[in-house]
Design an enzyme around this catalytic site. Structure first.
Site, PDB file in Angstrom:
ATOM      1  N   ARG A  98       0.997  -1.353   0.057  1.00 25.46           N
ATOM      2  CA  ARG A  98      -0.067  -0.122  -0.111  1.00 25.46           C
ATOM      3  C   ARG A  98       0.943   1.241   0.079  1.00 25.46           C
ATOM      4  O   ARG A  98       2.059   0.979  -0.083  1.00 25.46           O
ATOM      5  CB  ARG A  98      -1.047   0.129   1.307  1.00 25.46           C
ATOM      6  N   GLU A 126      -2.040   7.408   7.040  1.00 27.24           N
ATOM      7  CA  GLU A 126      -0.557   7.313   7.668  1.00 27.24           C
ATOM      8  C   GLU A 126       0.209   7.916   6.588  1.00 27.24           C
ATOM      9  O   GLU A 126       1.108   7.138   5.811  1.00 27.24           O
ATOM     10  CB  GLU A 126      -0.004   6.046   7.983  1.00 27.24           C
ATOM     11  N   GLU A 157      -5.276   4.356  16.443  1.00 34.61           N
ATOM     12  CA  GLU A 157      -5.125   2.836  16.042  1.00 34.61           C
ATOM     13  C   GLU A 157      -4.219   2.506  17.259  1.00 34.61           C
ATOM     14  O   GLU A 157      -3.374   2.969  17.669  1.00 34.61           O
ATOM     15  CB  GLU A 157      -4.591   2.496  15.004  1.00 34.61           C
TER      16      GLU A 157
HETATM   17  C1  GLA Z   1      -1.085   1.036  10.714  1.00 33.51           C
HETATM   18  C2  GLA Z   1      -1.951   1.108   9.686  1.00 33.51           C
HETATM   19  C3  GLA Z   1      -3.206  -0.019   9.789  1.00 33.51           C
HETATM   20  C4  GLA Z   1      -2.436  -1.493  10.029  1.00 33.51           C
HETATM   21  C5  GLA Z   1      -1.723  -1.221  11.474  1.00 33.51           C
HETATM   22  C6  GLA Z   1      -1.125  -2.543  11.890  1.00 33.51           C
HETATM   23  O1  GLA Z   1      -1.298   1.901  12.034  1.00 33.51           O
HETATM   24  O2  GLA Z   1      -2.713   2.351   9.646  1.00 33.51           O
HETATM   25  O3  GLA Z   1      -3.890  -0.150   8.372  1.00 33.51           O
HETATM   26  O4  GLA Z   1      -1.634  -1.736   9.138  1.00 33.51           O
HETATM   27  O5  GLA Z   1      -0.569  -0.146  11.329  1.00 33.51           O
HETATM   28  O6  GLA Z   1      -0.473  -2.324  13.314  1.00 33.51           O
END
Ligand code: GLA
Length: 669
Positions: free
Chosen positions: A113, A152, A305
């Site tokens: 990604r 991110e 998250e």
């Molecule tokens: C990041 C991403 C998520 C996932 C997590 C896994 O924070 O934003 O999509 O991949 O890591 O820990």
């Protein structure tokens, strides 16, 4: 954000939700179990571009319509993501130039990604198009509570489009080639530019790099990513401006200057995965929480998250032992998070993250994790009055991306193994262990109201930052500064007048030479009161001017010379640490400076593993007591108030079991 808080009834609780990976029978179960767990918010559609636009211009919004309605019917608010972190494969086939070219000259390729060059006009056009489609369709959907722009932000790209954008950025910054040549010291090695078109992104990783060009490329990359965010933000805002907009940031993320990003967000949001296998990961988590609270001047932030248990990105992914996830969540809340969100709601069956934990694990609702998640959802409701409150600190610590890049992005320093974040943590830890509230500041943040400013290894700092620190000390503040600070200006050029150019008057000493230590060299240091300690890694060959020695080397070629300096500067006091002191000795220096500045913790004497912090508003204080020990109980003296988690009054002391927590609401007199 006030409206958002009201809407979710205090804390947002939930996680990333990927219904596009599941069939509809599972959706029904999701709704039921979300309700059972107390979920009130989900981040939806984060990587769903391929499901929303499977072919160029052919949109499939039916599934999203359906799930938005379903979530709304079940009382779950949606933080709707623009899916631009994962361009579909057709887009990369039609336009391979959107793939970022990596530092080694190779395109990133498809299958992960974040495979986009942020400067690519094609990527930006397509991102704007899908964002517009989403905003047209969902801006007024009753489930929509927040916009989650992309995910991110982070790719660094060395494409031709990046070079074009870099040149534009440089023209804005410098105006003329003459100014650029001067800023980049291009007479060195004959790198003088005579035409803007000659300038490219610094894609020569296997060789030595002009340090100013490299630094500007870091600044540019952060800004190029920010341009992508702003474009999407402005699109969603053009439809409706009363829905908060954010993107999710990362812990200690080097490639985007969050000080610059934060003002563009309605709330700053953090994704963080403290490693349960690392005994101190909760301390660096605390620093990041303080940073996130500080990014928007003390406003509550969002924990966007975290993991319910293990992650899947490391070589060894250990579980969070029972109680650890709850404690970590309350820790974020204690430092002004107004949400507890997870990656992700339901554990995926396939894909790279198939073993990443989730609120609802593979083992289903009859599982330890789901029970802990459900309990946490219940507890957060009890804490609703805390949401919206903040924290105050008298101590600030400097954390600045320019300084970080200066130290870690280019070679050519007296030693080239600096870790800025390790240094920051060495200075933050003694404050954390003493339960002292700390704000984080940038080089250009206002410093009013603080008594103490800690400046870890500010190698590269601009004139404004220098002037602010000087004024802070002159007006009576205490500054604790560590070695190799104030060395270069914001073009990575050594400041004239002898080291430490910017801070010679401030520290009251001149440094003749920097003396990085040889491997395994250990030096004895003696403090004025007779205490002895060891030091390694670095020494300044320091000559006192107005300063006086607080500690001197007791051996070696610099024996008798100052290792720690104190200087009176205006009405203030400056303590300068010229070597890498062993941690206990640095702790004592920091603690002593804070104490002499008259700053005391109200939790003095409470053991370090019991984290104590206070959120407050005009009517109440909320005292968070968090026992990070999995083995030992602890008791903290506290009189008055009610523990919101138990509903019981507090008198005399609070007893915490291993990994135990209390949140005591105390009415202001
Ligand atoms: C990041 C991403 C998520 C996932 C997590 C896994 O924070 O934003 O999509 O991949 O890591 O820990």
């Amino acid at each position: 954000m006030d409206a958002f808080r009201r809407r979710v009834g205090g804390f947002a609780f939930g996680g990333d939700y990927n219904p596009e990976q599941w069939d509809r029978s599972v959706w029904q179960e999701d709704m039921r179990l979300m309700r059972e767990a107390g979920v009130n918010t989900v981040s939806l559609g984060v990587f769903a571009w391929a499901s929303l636009e499977p072919e160029p211009g052919r949109y499939e919004f039916g599934w999203l319509d359906e799930i938005m309605d379903l979530l709304h019917d079940h009382g779950v608010s949606v933080n709707l993501a623009t899916p631009t972190a994962a361009p579909p494969v057709w887009l990369t086939q039609l336009h391979p130039e959107v793939f970022p070219i990596m530092a080694d000259g190779q395109p990133f390729g498809f299958g992960n990604r974040l495979h986009y060059d942020p400067s690519s006009p094609i990527y930006r056009d397509h991102a704007a198009r899908i964002t517009t489609k989403l905003a047209e369709r969902y801006s007024f959907h009753p489930a929509l509570a927040m916009w989650h722009i992309s995910n991110e932000y982070g790719p660094t790209a060395y494409n031709e489009a990046a070079s074009v954008n870099f040149r534009r950025w440089l023209q804005r910054r410098y105006g003329t080639l003459e100014a650029l040549n001067d800023a980049w010291t291009t007479r060195f090695w004959g790198q003088v530019y005579t035409d803007w078109e000659q300038i490219e992104v610094p894609n020569i990783p296997r060789t030595w790099m002009n340090p100013a060009r490299r630094l500007d490329f870091k600044r540019f990359t952060s800004d190029a990513l920010l341009e992508c965010y702003l474009a999407e933000r402005d699109i969603v805002r053009s439809f409706r401006d009363d829905i908060p907009v954010m993107t999710n940031f990362m812990r200690f993320f080097r490639h985007a200057d969050y000080w610059k990003w934060a003002p563009e967000e309605d709330a700053v949001a953090l994704d963080i995965y403290p490693n349960p296998a690392e005994p101190d990961s909760h301390v660096s988590a605390a620093f990041n929480y303080d940073l996130f609270r500080s990014l928007k001047g003390g406003q509550p932030w969002m924990l966007m998250e975290q993991a319910a248990s293990a992650v899947s990105q490391w070589k060894l992914n250990v579980v969070k032992e029972p109680g650890r996830m709850r404690l970590g969540s309350l820790q974020a809340v204690s430092r002004a998070a107004d949400s507890v969100m997870f990656f992700q709601w339901r554990a995926g069956r396939g894909g790279h993250e198939r073993f990443h934990s989730a609120m609802l694990p593979h083992s289903g609702p009859d599982s330890r994790t789901f029970r802990e998640v459900t309990d946490l959802g219940r507890e957060l409701k009890l804490l609703a009055p805390v949401a919206g409150t903040t924290q105050r600190a008298q101590v600030a610590i400097l954390f600045d991306w320019d300084g970080w890049w200066g130290l870690e992005e280019v070679a050519g320093l007296p030693r080239n193994d600096f870790s800025y974040t390790d240094t920051v943590m060495r200075h933050y830890t003694p404050l954390w262990e003493r339960h002292l509230p700390v704000d984080v500041v940038s080089a250009t943040s206002p410093l009013d109201g603080y008594q103490v400013l800690v400046v870890p290894n500010a190698y590269l700092i601009g004139d404004e930052g220098v002037a602010r620190i000087e004024a802070f000390a002159r007006d009576g503040g205490t500054v604790v500064m560590s070695f190799f600070s104030g060395v270069v200006d914001d073009c990575n050029r050594v400041r004239p007048g002898g080291y430490p150019g910017a801070f010679r008057r401030l520290i009251g000493a001149k440094i003749d030479e920097y003396w990085p230590a040889r491997p395994h060299e250990v030096f004895a240091v003696e403090f004025a009161d007779g205490r002895r300690a060891t030091a390694t890694w670095w020494r300044d060959d320091l000559h006192l001017e107005t300063g006086r020695a607080l500690a001197t080397y007791a051996d070696g070629l610099l024996a008798g010379r100052a290792a720690v300096v104190e200087n009176q500067y205006g009405a203030g006091r400056v303590v300068y640490v010229a070597t890498l002191l062993e941690q206990a000795a640095l702790d004592a220096v920091v603690a002593d400076a804070v104490e002499r500045a008259g700053v005391r913790s109200r939790f003095e004497g409470v053991p370090a593993h019991v984290e104590c912090s206070v959120r407050e508003d005009a009517a109440h204080e909320y005292v968070f007591l968090l026992n990070h020990s999995a083995d030992e109980s602890a008791s903290v003296p506290l009189d008055g108030g009610t523990d919101l988690l138990t509903g019981l009054p507090v008198s005399g002391q609070v007893v915490l079991g291993p990994l135990g927590a209390a949140v005591v609401q105390v009415a202001r007199a």
